[in-house]
Write an enzyme that holds these catalytic residues in place. Structure first.
Site, PDB file in Angstrom:
ATOM      1  CG  HIS A  19      -1.338   1.162   1.865  1.00  0.00           C
ATOM      2  ND1 HIS A  19      -2.100   2.079   1.210  1.00  0.00           N
ATOM      3  CD2 HIS A  19      -1.155   1.647   3.118  1.00  0.00           C
ATOM      4  CE1 HIS A  19      -2.350   3.088   2.034  1.00  0.00           C
ATOM      5  NE2 HIS A  19      -1.796   2.850   3.179  1.00  0.00           N
ATOM      6  CE1 TYR A  53      -2.658   7.056   5.515  1.00  0.00           C
ATOM      7  CE2 TYR A  53      -3.892   5.505   4.148  1.00  0.00           C
ATOM      8  CZ  TYR A  53      -2.760   5.820   4.894  1.00  0.00           C
ATOM      9  OH  TYR A  53      -1.741   4.911   5.012  1.00  0.00           O
ATOM     10  CG  ASP A  67     -29.743 -19.098  18.412  1.00  0.00           C
ATOM     11  OD1 ASP A  67     -28.791 -19.040  17.597  1.00  0.00           O
ATOM     12  OD2 ASP A  67     -30.870 -18.654  18.142  1.00  0.00           O
TER      13      ASP A  67
HETATM   14  C1  LIG Z   1       2.009   2.017   4.574  1.00  0.00           C
HETATM   15  C2  LIG Z   1       1.150   1.576   5.687  1.00  0.00           C
HETATM   16  C3  LIG Z   1       0.261   2.458   6.268  1.00  0.00           C
HETATM   17  C4  LIG Z   1      -0.534   2.055   7.304  1.00  0.00           C
HETATM   18  N1  LIG Z   1      -1.349   2.972   7.891  1.00  0.00           N
HETATM   19  C5  LIG Z   1      -2.053   2.619   8.969  1.00  0.00           C
HETATM   20  C6  LIG Z   1      -2.814   3.591   9.659  1.00  0.00           C
HETATM   21  O1  LIG Z   1      -2.810   4.755   9.304  1.00  0.00           O
HETATM   22  N2  LIG Z   1      -3.569   3.204  10.707  1.00  0.00           N
HETATM   23  C7  LIG Z   1      -3.570   1.906  11.125  1.00  0.00           C
HETATM   24  O2  LIG Z   1      -4.271   1.601  12.079  1.00  0.00           O
HETATM   25  N3  LIG Z   1      -2.850   0.964  10.500  1.00  0.00           N
HETATM   26  C8  LIG Z   1      -2.090   1.286   9.432  1.00  0.00           C
HETATM   27  N4  LIG Z   1      -1.347   0.348   8.784  1.00  0.00           N
HETATM   28  C9  LIG Z   1      -1.470  -1.053   9.201  1.00  0.00           C
HETATM   29  C10 LIG Z   1      -0.620  -1.342  10.417  1.00  0.00           C
HETATM   30  O3  LIG Z   1       0.652  -0.812  10.237  1.00  0.00           O
HETATM   31  C11 LIG Z   1      -0.489  -2.824  10.657  1.00  0.00           C
HETATM   32  O4  LIG Z   1      -1.741  -3.456  10.539  1.00  0.00           O
HETATM   33  C12 LIG Z   1       0.067  -3.092  12.043  1.00  0.00           C
HETATM   34  O5  LIG Z   1       1.240  -2.372  12.241  1.00  0.00           O
HETATM   35  C13 LIG Z   1       0.322  -4.567  12.238  1.00  0.00           C
HETATM   36  O6  LIG Z   1       0.923  -4.755  13.481  1.00  0.00           O
HETATM   37  P1  LIG Z   1       1.475  -6.198  13.903  1.00  0.00           P
HETATM   38  O7  LIG Z   1       2.074  -6.065  15.220  1.00  0.00           O
HETATM   39  O8  LIG Z   1       0.402  -7.187  13.699  1.00  0.00           O
HETATM   40  O9  LIG Z   1       2.518  -6.559  12.764  1.00  0.00           O
HETATM   41  P2  LIG Z   1       4.039  -6.114  12.564  1.00  0.00           P
HETATM   42  O10 LIG Z   1       4.292  -4.747  13.031  1.00  0.00           O
HETATM   43  O11 LIG Z   1       4.359  -6.431  11.156  1.00  0.00           O
HETATM   44  O12 LIG Z   1       4.797  -7.070  13.526  1.00  0.00           O
HETATM   45  C14 LIG Z   1       4.935  -8.445  13.248  1.00  0.00           C
HETATM   46  C15 LIG Z   1       6.288  -8.854  13.726  1.00  0.00           C
HETATM   47  O13 LIG Z   1       6.414 -10.261  13.628  1.00  0.00           O
HETATM   48  C16 LIG Z   1       7.762 -10.521  13.365  1.00  0.00           C
HETATM   49  N5  LIG Z   1       7.878 -11.877  12.837  1.00  0.00           N
HETATM   50  C17 LIG Z   1       7.289 -12.393  11.756  1.00  0.00           C
HETATM   51  N6  LIG Z   1       7.643 -13.655  11.567  1.00  0.00           N
HETATM   52  C18 LIG Z   1       8.493 -13.966  12.578  1.00  0.00           C
HETATM   53  C19 LIG Z   1       9.217 -15.129  12.933  1.00  0.00           C
HETATM   54  N7  LIG Z   1       9.134 -16.253  12.219  1.00  0.00           N
HETATM   55  N8  LIG Z   1       9.984 -15.089  14.031  1.00  0.00           N
HETATM   56  C20 LIG Z   1      10.093 -13.965  14.781  1.00  0.00           C
HETATM   57  N9  LIG Z   1       9.444 -12.833  14.473  1.00  0.00           N
HETATM   58  C21 LIG Z   1       8.645 -12.829  13.389  1.00  0.00           C
HETATM   59  C22 LIG Z   1       8.136  -9.454  12.367  1.00  0.00           C
HETATM   60  O14 LIG Z   1       9.513  -9.241  12.296  1.00  0.00           O
HETATM   61  C23 LIG Z   1       7.378  -8.257  12.883  1.00  0.00           C
HETATM   62  O15 LIG Z   1       8.169  -7.425  13.685  1.00  0.00           O
HETATM   63  C24 LIG Z   1      -0.515   0.714   7.746  1.00  0.00           C
HETATM   64  C25 LIG Z   1       0.352  -0.185   7.156  1.00  0.00           C
HETATM   65  C26 LIG Z   1       1.193   0.239   6.148  1.00  0.00           C
HETATM   66  C27 LIG Z   1       2.137  -0.766   5.563  1.00  0.00           C
END
Ligand SMILES: Cc1cc2nc3c(=O)[nH]c(=O)nc-3n(C[C@H](O)[C@H](O)[C@H](O)COP(=O)(O)OP(=O)(O)OC[C@H]3O[C@@H](n4cnc5c(N)ncnc54)[C@H](O)[C@@H]3O)c2cc1C
Length: 821
Positions: A225, A259, A550
């Site tokens: 995105h 946005y 239910d």
């Molecule tokens: C450009 C952009 C704009 C966005 N704007 C918004 C916004 O304005 N508002 C909003 O609410 N959301 C927004 N989002 C969405 C939001 O950023 C994500 O949904 C959110 O940060 C996800 O958080 P998370 O902790 O689930 O994932 P992440 O932050 O991706 O964390 C997951 C972690 O798991 C770790 N991991 C994965 N696999 C392994 C493994 N095998 N072993 C150890 N570690 C592992 C990764 O390294 C990572 O650090 C945006 C996203 C993007 C990309």
């Protein structure tokens, strides 16, 4: 030795950090958060999320998650630096359709307790002076929205959790999940095994790969995105100091899928206006070595996709003409088939949980819900729309996940009607009647992959024959979408002749074996130890007495039960709770069977022509089931009816389905039989006051509040939730699911609208339909118990207040003479 379970959280993004905080504050101190990336900026989506938090959502649960995120992030900081900057949120309309929809959205905000206002163009410009007043027709302003600084919040939450005993390990990749005897025992990393009793994967868009380590299918798709920062915007110079960073409200321009947020004297621009860009995790992994410290979730900016966005942005915000795009990237995060998050435990490996596809917006709410599930056994907020087990098997196929998730990306800011079906993929699951239905001009909508007739064009001619009192009034254009006056004709024939309803898509489970009765008795409120042939309407409660589901349980043999369920969550519950000694088998029989609901005052005349079995009142009493033959087709008939008319649910195997349809159809011609669809069904069920779980009640409600106290076996103990409901009764309720009829006789609402009592928001609509028999619209709504029969209220529909009155229910046949006749 630790007294609380050892928890490993995979992923130190905003979800993992929130979960560690929520677990440790509940006394679970033995928490290890591991991340493959360096801490605190791991390279996941949270590391660069611009953090706009717009709270208002069609879903009550999602809105409540967001409200909690705001509340929590506001309360934390890192050395005085903010984690939440409450600048407010503004969504502008540049088309009349959008402006109208902002009123609907304001309604959701009011329903779920968020203060919001629709404002005119001048106020939009006052709030956000960069906006060109001539371009906007109005906006939705939510003063409590704002900016979350996800990367900083991760630090604040990690510090707090660490102070309570949690450990955060960076640069530690989980490469496998250890298990023994069907339970997790730890996670494997290149440095060794970290033992665990519970593993929660908060791996964001890597979720599918981590789920695969235990064979769990995680239905999410990583998509890129676009996000870009402008250079200095002269009109922003001097507005903010370094600490505040932003003071303009976060801004959505949904008509162009865009946005905006402020940062110092620059603006950030996010775009969903481009083609969906699915990301293959293998490509990111391949790049890992060359990437080193940069972020796997940040892909190179594709300028050509951004060019039209820049043009549109300059139209809305003319100040941008004096700057340029400075930097940009294609950022990766998760999408799912229905846009909701994925929360739940693996069906096969106990102790392996996931919490993924979660936005920053909902992260604290999800963290709290998962912690509550783990520590207390239940979440205070209803999770059925977030449960990873909500999907049908066909919906877990990678092809389905990919297509529907990409579609959700495309439609993310579209104005979507609540009944709007997806256009593709369609035809995934069809009942054995489908050829006949198509021949009758069925208009199909889709749910759970099933094609479901909503009405039949073949019945159009009946609309002219409708008696005046059955002729439905015209609907406003929005309520008229995915609706037809033909439904009135089908309802009319159901109440006056006989109709055939395709009930095939409703989930059926077979529970069998020596332990079947015991399992069902333990999980539900009804007395099921009754004779073979009994049918019982019963509730599955959680420990706190909230309604999990239910169910209609038919005892077809001493050790054989057919359970009419609401969906896959019921299957998951029964399978999970079944004893492991093999004494109970739980099988989903939906696909191999089918069902026609044959209902109406002439239903018995019709069936009796086709059978030598006794379908008289004595021969098959209300809420009894028996095996029989109808026109030579072996069936199981159950005497029940969600439309409130005499008749049966008639089940047979899928191969016999078309013939069953044909024999009923042929024998019913001179009796006026019609095929009838979901639109008529929904209207008729509301007239009878039959609740739809997931809409009218959830785990947030107890049986008495929901008007279902009759289904509770009060004197017995020992079933899940019995202690919690022991002290409850009709007298203890402070809120009640109430039946409203609309005073003007024609304004149809659709659901989720706020209800005002004495001019103040007091509840919300759960289900609504035009009641064809009673000749007025019906809405069920949660209201304070003090709002008794006769109380007048107002339903807000697109900003208009519609007077309605609390009515005694059910509206049709309270004496049950029709159904029992
Ligand atoms: C450009 C952009 C704009 C966005 N704007 C918004 C916004 O304005 N508002 C909003 O609410 N959301 C927004 N989002 C969405 C939001 O950023 C994500 O949904 C959110 O940060 C996800 O958080 P998370 O902790 O689930 O994932 P992440 O932050 O991706 O964390 C997951 C972690 O798991 C770790 N991991 C994965 N696999 C392994 C493994 N095998 N072993 C150890 N570690 C592992 C990764 O390294 C990572 O650090 C945006 C996203 C993007 C990309």
């Amino acid at each position: 030795m630790s007294t609380t379970p050892r928890v490993v959280v995979i992923g130190a993004g905003i979800v993992g950090a929130n979960l560690a905080d929520e677990l440790t504050v509940r006394g679970w101190h033995d928490v290890t958060v591991v991340d493959q990336g360096p801490l605190p900026l791991t390279g996941g989506s949270s590391s660069h999320a611009p953090g706009l938090v717009f709270q208002t959502n069609a879903s009550k649960t999602m809105t409540e998650f967001a409200r909690y995120t705001v509340e929590k992030l506001k309360s934390i900081d890192v050395d005085g630096a903010w984690c939440f900057n409450q600048v407010g949120g503004l969504e502008v309309a540049t088309t009349p359709e959008r402006l109208t929809d902002l009123y609907r959205k304001r309604g959701w905000a009011t329903s779920w307790g968020v203060q919001a206002e629709v404002v005119g163009p001048e106020e939009c410009v006052r709030l956000h002076p960069l906006i060109d007043a001539d371009r906007v027709l109005g906006g939705l302003h939510v003063p409590t929205d704002g900016l979350a600084k996800a990367s900083r919040a991760v630090v604040a939450l990690a510090r707090r959790a660490e102070a309570r005993g949690a450990r955060f390990l960076g640069s530690t990749r989980v490469v496998g999940v250890e298990q023994a005897g069907g339970r997790v025992t730890g996670v494997r990393t290149p440095e060794g095994v970290i033992p665990a009793d519970i593993v929660v994967t908060c791996a964001g868009f890597w979720g599918r790969a981590v789920g695969a380590m235990v064979g769990m299918e995680v239905p999410l798709l990583p998509l890129a995105h676009q996000f870009a920062w402008t250079g200095q915007v002269p009109d922003l110079v001097g507005r903010n100091d370094e600490l505040t960073e932003a003071s303009l409200p976060i801004l959505r321009h949904q008509d162009q899928d865009l946005y905006y947020r402020e940062r110092g004297d620059t603006l950030g621009i996010g775009s969903y206006a481009h083609r969906p860009m699915p990301v293959d995790l293998r490509d990111l992994a391949a790049d890992d070595d060359v990437r080193e410290s940069s972020m796997p979730s940040m892909l190179p900016f594709t300028e050509e996709d951004f060019a039209p966005v820049w043009e549109q942005s300059q139209l809305l915000l003319p100040s941008l003409r004096s700057t340029k795009v400075d930097t940009g990237f294609n950022g990766v995060f998760s999408f799912t088939p229905d846009g909701g998050p994925l929360i739940g435990e693996s069906p096969d490996v106990r102790g392996f949980w996931i919490a993924e596809a979660v936005w920053v917006t909902h992260s604290a709410g999800v963290g709290r819900a998962v912690a509550q599930l783990l520590v207390e056994g239940r979440s205070e907020i209803d999770l059925h729309g977030c449960d990873v087990h909500r999907f049908e098997e066909v919906q877990l196929a990678p092809e389905y996940v990919s297509e529907t998730s990409q579609q959700n990306f495309v439609e993310i800011y579209d104005v979507l009607h609540p009944l709007q079906p997806r256009t593709s993929p369609r035809g995934l699951r069809v009942s054995p009647f489908s050829a006949r239905q198509e021949a009758l001009g069925a208009v199909f909508l889709e749910a759970g992959g099933w094609e479901r007739p909503h009405w039949y064009e073949a019945n159009a001619g009946l609309v002219e024959q409708l008696p005046a009192e059955w002729t439905p009034p015209a609907r406003d254009p929005w309520a008229a979408r995915f609706s037809s006056p033909i439904a009135a004709a089908e309802a009319w024939r159901t109440r006056t002749a006989v109709a055939m309803y395709d009930m095939t898509p409703l989930k059926r489970l077979e529970v069998s074996g020596p332990g079947a009765l015991g399992l069902l008795q333990r999980l539900t409120t009804g007395r099921l130890d009754k004779s073979v042939g009994s049918v019982t309407y019963t509730l599955a409660l959680d420990e706190a007495g909230g309604i999990r589901s239910d169910l209609t349980v038919a005892r077809l043999g001493e050790q054989l039960f057919q359970v009419g369920a609401n969906g896959n969550l019921d299957h998951d519950l029964l399978r999970r709770e079944a004893p492991t000694d093999g004494s109970v088998q739980v099988r989903d029989t939906t696909g191999g069977t089918c069902c026609i609901g044959l209902w109406g005052p002439r239903a018995r005349d019709l069936v009796q022509r086709l059978t030598s079995d006794d379908f008289s009142n004595e021969g098959l009493k209300y809420f009894r089931a028996k095996r029989a033959r109808i026109g030579g087709v072996p069936v199981t008939a159950m005497r029940l009816s969600y439309v409130g008319e005499l008749g049966w649910e008639i089940y047979t195997s899928a191969d016999n389905g078309q013939r069953l349809w044909d024999v009923l159809w042929a024998a019913g011609q001179d009796l006026g039989v019609v095929a009838a669809g979901r639109a008529a069904f929904n209207s008729l069920r509301l007239e009878k006051g039959y609740r739809a779980w997931g809409h009218d009640m959830t785990t947030e409600h107890d049986p008495y509040e929901a008007g279902l106290g009759f289904a509770v076996r009060k004197q017995d103990q020992g079933y899940v939730g019995s202690e919690a409901v022991a002290g409850l009764g009709d007298g203890t309720v402070t809120r009640r699911l109430s039946c409203l009829t609309v005073d003007d006789g024609h304004s149809v609402v659709l659901g989720s609208e706020p209800v005002f009592l004495d001019g103040r928001p007091a509840g919300y609509v759960t289900s609504a339909a035009f009641g064809h028999t009673v000749g007025r619209p019906i809405a069920y709504a949660w209201l304070p118990a003090s709002a008794g029969v006769g109380t007048t209220v107002e339903i807000e529909y697109f900003g208009r207040r519609i007077p309605a009155t609390v009515a005694a229910e059910p509206l049709v046949d309270p004496e049950m003479t029709r159904i029992r006749g």
